[in-house]
Design a protein around this motif. Structure first.
Motif, PDB file in Angstrom:
ATOM      1  N   ALA A  54       0.835  -1.208   0.000  1.00 34.59           N
ATOM      2  CA  ALA A  54       0.000   0.000   0.000  1.00 34.59           C
ATOM      3  C   ALA A  54       0.864   1.250   0.000  1.00 34.59           C
ATOM      4  O   ALA A  54       0.462   2.294  -0.529  1.00 34.59           O
ATOM      5  N   ALA A  55       2.088   1.161   0.550  1.00 35.83           N
ATOM      6  CA  ALA A  55       3.007   2.293   0.585  1.00 35.83           C
ATOM      7  C   ALA A  55       3.828   2.406  -0.699  1.00 35.83           C
ATOM      8  O   ALA A  55       4.727   3.238  -0.790  1.00 35.83           O
ATOM      9  N   GLY A  56       3.541   1.544  -1.678  1.00 34.31           N
ATOM     10  CA  GLY A  56       4.239   1.607  -2.957  1.00 34.31           C
ATOM     11  C   GLY A  56       5.559   0.871  -2.977  1.00 34.31           C
ATOM     12  O   GLY A  56       6.332   1.009  -3.923  1.00 34.31           O
ATOM     13  N   GLN A  57       5.831   0.092  -1.945  1.00 33.55           N
ATOM     14  CA  GLN A  57       7.071  -0.663  -1.884  1.00 33.55           C
ATOM     15  C   GLN A  57       6.937  -1.969  -2.648  1.00 33.55           C
ATOM     16  O   GLN A  57       5.833  -2.445  -2.914  1.00 33.55           O
ATOM     17  N   SER A  58       8.078  -2.562  -2.968  1.00 38.03           N
ATOM     18  CA  SER A  58       8.104  -3.871  -3.628  1.00 38.03           C
ATOM     19  C   SER A  58       8.340  -4.953  -2.580  1.00 38.03           C
ATOM     20  O   SER A  58       8.993  -4.711  -1.566  1.00 38.03           O
ATOM     21  N   VAL A  59       7.828  -6.133  -2.840  1.00 38.85           N
ATOM     22  CA  VAL A  59       8.032  -7.279  -1.957  1.00 38.85           C
ATOM     23  C   VAL A  59       8.553  -8.425  -2.812  1.00 38.85           C
ATOM     24  O   VAL A  59       7.937  -8.782  -3.816  1.00 38.85           O
ATOM     25  N   GLY A  60       9.688  -8.973  -2.436  1.00 38.52           N
ATOM     26  CA  GLY A  60      10.257 -10.117  -3.154  1.00 38.52           C
ATOM     27  C   GLY A  60       9.941 -11.406  -2.420  1.00 38.52           C
ATOM     28  O   GLY A  60      10.105 -11.481  -1.209  1.00 38.52           O
ATOM     29  N   ILE A  61       9.474 -12.390  -3.136  1.00 36.82           N
ATOM     30  CA  ILE A  61       9.132 -13.689  -2.558  1.00 36.82           C
ATOM     31  C   ILE A  61      10.035 -14.731  -3.205  1.00 36.82           C
ATOM     32  O   ILE A  61      10.090 -14.845  -4.426  1.00 36.82           O
ATOM     33  N   PHE A  62      10.717 -15.501  -2.385  1.00 34.94           N
ATOM     34  CA  PHE A  62      11.603 -16.550  -2.867  1.00 34.94           C
ATOM     35  C   PHE A  62      11.144 -17.881  -2.293  1.00 34.94           C
ATOM     36  O   PHE A  62      11.478 -18.213  -1.160  1.00 34.94           O
ATOM     37  N   PRO A  63      10.376 -18.667  -3.047  1.00 33.02           N
ATOM     38  CA  PRO A  63       9.907 -19.950  -2.519  1.00 33.02           C
ATOM     39  C   PRO A  63      11.088 -20.886  -2.284  1.00 33.02           C
ATOM     40  O   PRO A  63      12.079 -20.867  -3.004  1.00 33.02           O
ATOM     41  N   GLU A  64      10.969 -21.679  -1.258  1.00 32.29           N
ATOM     42  CA  GLU A  64      12.057 -22.587  -0.886  1.00 32.29           C
ATOM     43  C   GLU A  64      12.102 -23.805  -1.801  1.00 32.29           C
ATOM     44  O   GLU A  64      11.085 -24.334  -2.212  1.00 32.29           O
ATOM     45  N   GLY A  65      13.313 -24.260  -2.080  1.00 30.46           N
ATOM     46  CA  GLY A  65      13.500 -25.528  -2.772  1.00 30.46           C
ATOM     47  C   GLY A  65      12.990 -25.571  -4.189  1.00 30.46           C
ATOM     48  O   GLY A  65      12.536 -26.618  -4.642  1.00 30.46           O
ATOM     49  N   GLY A  66      13.054 -24.474  -4.914  1.00 31.05           N
ATOM     50  CA  GLY A  66      12.501 -24.454  -6.250  1.00 31.05           C
ATOM     51  C   GLY A  66      13.507 -24.602  -7.372  1.00 31.05           C
ATOM     52  O   GLY A  66      13.241 -24.167  -8.473  1.00 31.05           O
TER      53      GLY A  66
END
Length: 93
Positions: A37-49
């Motif tokens: 909502a604040a315009g920031q980015s979120v990085g998601i790194f799934p495990e074991g991929g």
């Protein structure tokens, strides 16, 4: 008839299993919603991929829950999901 029913004597005993306890992730989801909502980015790194295919693995449910939750809380949020694959040449090192 005469057929045996499931669970009849002589069947193998049931295998033991562990039920993973509930993990409250509401603080994490709240932090992600606030960051988006604040315009920031979120990085998601799934495990074991790691894999050697030329395509991305399917998205996991948590990513959709984060995105949909953020948009539900902030209806005017212009959210974009950008799937990314990391490609490296010396994965065995």
């Amino acid at each position: 008839g005469g057929g045996e029913e499931a669970g009849a004597e002589g069947d193998d005993p049931p295998l033991p299993f562990v039920i993973t306890p509930h993990l409250d992730q509401s603080a994490m989801f709240g932090a992600v919603h606030a960051a988006l909502a604040a315009g920031q980015s979120v990085g998601i790194f799934p495990e074991g991929g790691s894999h050697d295919r030329a395509s991305l693995l399917p998205l996991k449910a948590g990513i959709a829950m984060m995105a949909l939750g953020a948009v539900a809380k902030h209806p005017h949020l212009r959210l974009k999901l950008v799937p990314v694959g990391l490609h490296y040449f010396s994965g065995h090192k």
